[in-house]
Scaffold this motif. Structure first.
Motif: not given
Length: 377
Positions: A72, A135-136
């Protein structure tokens, strides 16, 4: 103390700085010591010869937790984080859609998360930037309950090894750009063999309520002196290290900033970070207007930030972004951006100082050899 400090933040070590005679000034929203009674020159030379202790608690410490957090973070930075070993550190940059640098930072890959250190003046925007893309299922935690200090110099690792207990290896046996967790005077600390002086040493993250005790212990060693912002700046300039907001800005790309070494072959091939098309296009075409270079004035007059850089005909070809006197180098040193055609080492340039055109030349950095500890393979 003449400074009105009512609206400034204070680090957990503020009282200790004042006790030590630190001259306190505003810096990045904090009240920080610019120098101590030893003076900037003395502090600079002491760090080069023994060990200096710097308070860098104003910088941001952030932990990112989430599955494949390394993948990420690569969507925000051009550095190779996925291929880092656990407990290894990498220097990288947040970039924007135009390829400009939003901030530079250090990223440590730990066993279950990422530990980031970001610049003080940028930490709020950096945290907002990361949260906007988080992100979640991921969590971002700013470690506001920890101080951060740097112990730097040729005796620094030796000193730290006397105190750091419980790590996988002795502090003075760690490789450059590696991390481990240790106990120092009973405090649970994170130590990274890195720094901002060009010298060997460590950055040490300490629980805020134990920071003063740890620092008093380190300062009690004969090799260690407290060092302020003034010497921190002259040390990093001699080492050719960039200062964000001066040598790096949202308008400068990593290519222009001479930071290509921070973008690995895989990231150049894959892209996938903000501004990749522009940055990778500059790498491929070599088509960009300016480049960060080292600058050596011929005389003794230092070239300060903002000084115009001229060609032999007096036409402006660039601007100094960092400059001053280099105590170890023994003369003035500077960095700045020049038109790419003037960026080759030993190119003759001129500096507009007090209405005069003073001769200088483009030079390679660092001005003083870096002395990081690297294990032989």
């Amino acid at each position: 103390m003449s400074t009105d400090s009512s609206d400034l933040l204070k680090t957990p070590l503020c009282s200790l700085h004042e006790e030590l005679g630190g001259k306190m000034v505003p810096f990045a929203g904090y009240l920080m010591p610019v120098q101590y009674p030893l003076g900037v020159m003395g502090e600079h030379n002491h760090t080069r010869s023994a060990a200096g202790l710097f308070d860098v608690s104003h910088m941001g410490q952030v932990v990112i937790t989430g599955e494949h957090a390394d993948r990420w973070i690569e969507t925000l930075v051009p550095g190779n984080i996925v291929d880092l070993d656990v407990n290894a550190i990498r220097y990288s940059m947040f970039t924007n859609d135009k390829g400009g640098i939003l901030d530079d930072l250090m990223i440590t890959k730990r066993a279950n998360d990422l530990f980031l250190v970001v610049n003080a003046a940028c930490k709020e925007q950096d945290i907002a930037h990361m949260r906007a893309h988080l992100p979640d299922g991921f969590t971002l935690t700013e470690l506001t309950d920890r101080a951060l200090v740097a112990l730097q110099g040729p005796k620094a690792a030796e000193v730290l090894a006397r105190f750091a207990k419980g790590g996988a290896e002795a502090a003075d046996e760690m490789d450059f750009m590696t991390y481990q967790e240790v106990s120092i005077c009973g405090a649970d600390c994170y130590i990274s063999r890195s720094g901002y002086t060009g010298e060997d040493g460590h950055e040490i993250s300490i629980p805020a309520d134990q920071a003063e005790e740890v620092c008093r212990a380190l300062l009690g060693e004969p090799e260690v002196e407290a060092i302020g912002l003034g010497a921190r700046d002259s040390l990093r300039l001699e080492a050719g290290l960039c200062l964000y907001g001066h040598d790096l800005t949202p308008e400068t790309t990593p290519v222009e900033a001479s930071l290509l070494w921070a973008i690995s072959k895989r990231r150049r091939e894959e892209g996938g970070f903000p501004g990749a098309d522009i940055i990778l296009g500059q790498i491929a075409s070599k088509d960009y207007a300016q480049k960060r270079v080292g600058i050596l004035p011929t005389g003794r007059a230092p070239a300060r930030e903002g000084t115009e850089i001229l060609d032999a005909d007096g036409a402006k070809i660039g601007t100094v972004t960092s400059g001053g006197f280099g105590p170890t180098f023994g003369g003035p040193v500077a960095m700045g951006y020049v038109n790419k055609d003037f960026s080759a080492p030993d190119t003759e340039i001129f500096l507009s100082v007090r209405g005069k055109q003073l001769p200088a030349r483009v030079a390679k950095t660092p001005f003083v050899p870096q002395r990081y500890f690297r294990k032989t393979v």
